[in-house]
Design a protein around this motif. Structure first.
Motif, PDB file in Angstrom:
ATOM      1  N   GLN A  29       2.752  11.560  14.182  1.00  0.00           N
ATOM      2  CA  GLN A  29       2.960  12.432  12.814  1.00  0.00           C
ATOM      3  C   GLN A  29       1.882  11.737  11.907  1.00  0.00           C
ATOM      4  N   LEU A  30       0.903  12.575  11.912  1.00  0.00           N
ATOM      5  CA  LEU A  30      -0.514  12.063  11.078  1.00  0.00           C
ATOM      6  C   LEU A  30      -0.310  12.449   9.670  1.00  0.00           C
ATOM      7  N   GLY A  31      -1.190  11.840   8.982  1.00  0.00           N
ATOM      8  CA  GLY A  31      -1.118  12.133   7.488  1.00  0.00           C
ATOM      9  C   GLY A  31       0.073  11.946   6.653  1.00  0.00           C
ATOM     10  N   GLN A  32       0.994  10.970   7.119  1.00  0.00           N
ATOM     11  CA  GLN A  32       2.280  10.729   6.476  1.00  0.00           C
ATOM     12  C   GLN A  32       1.621   9.643   5.290  1.00  0.00           C
ATOM     13  N   PRO A  33       2.680   9.694   4.077  1.00  0.00           N
ATOM     14  CA  PRO A  33       2.450   8.777   2.873  1.00  0.00           C
ATOM     15  C   PRO A  33       1.991   7.335   3.215  1.00  0.00           C
ATOM     16  N   SER A  43      -1.165   7.468   6.445  1.00  0.00           N
ATOM     17  CA  SER A  43      -0.659   6.856   7.526  1.00  0.00           C
ATOM     18  C   SER A  43      -0.543   7.612   8.759  1.00  0.00           C
ATOM     19  N   VAL A  44      -0.096   6.831   9.911  1.00  0.00           N
ATOM     20  CA  VAL A  44       0.569   7.416  10.932  1.00  0.00           C
ATOM     21  C   VAL A  44       1.757   7.061  11.479  1.00  0.00           C
ATOM     22  N   SER A  45       2.719   7.665  11.799  1.00  0.00           N
ATOM     23  CA  SER A  45       3.980   7.503  12.145  1.00  0.00           C
ATOM     24  C   SER A  45       4.269   7.735  13.458  1.00  0.00           C
ATOM     25  N   PHE A  46       5.181   7.024  14.082  1.00  0.00           N
ATOM     26  CA  PHE A  46       5.424   7.118  15.381  1.00  0.00           C
ATOM     27  C   PHE A  46       7.119   7.197  15.487  1.00  0.00           C
ATOM     28  N   THR A  47       7.599   7.840  16.329  1.00  0.00           N
ATOM     29  CA  THR A  47       8.998   7.838  16.576  1.00  0.00           C
ATOM     30  C   THR A  47       9.802   6.837  16.888  1.00  0.00           C
ATOM     31  N   GLY A  48       9.044   5.913  17.633  1.00  0.00           N
ATOM     32  CA  GLY A  48       9.809   4.594  18.249  1.00  0.00           C
ATOM     33  C   GLY A  48       9.972   4.772  19.908  1.00  0.00           C
TER      34      GLY A  48
END
Length: 70
Positions: A29-33, A43-48
């Motif tokens: 999930q790109l472009g996260q706060p 930041s970049v977020s990953f689902t786990g």
């Protein structure tokens, strides 16, 4: 030495700001706060899940005595 800021906002490749080994993103999930309120850096977020990760096939294990994640 390599530096991946994990602040990419589009695409499937994470830029290496120091070296020449980009990361490949899978289901990010790109472009996260970012971590700092009011900072425009994203930041970049990953689902786990195992299917959501970043990696580089070009990285080779080497003896490392100093390591930093920020």
């Amino acid at each position: 030495m390599h530096l991946w800021r994990l602040g990419d906002t589009a695409g499937t490749v994470g830029a290496d700001l120091i070296g020449a080994r980009p990361l490949t993103y899978a289901s990010p999930q790109l472009g996260q706060p970012g971590a700092v309120i009011g900072d425009p850096d994203t930041s970049v977020s990953f689902t786990g899940r195992a299917s959501s990760h970043a990696g580089s096939a070009l990285l080779r294990p080497a003896p490392v005595t100093d390591f930093s994640i920020s």
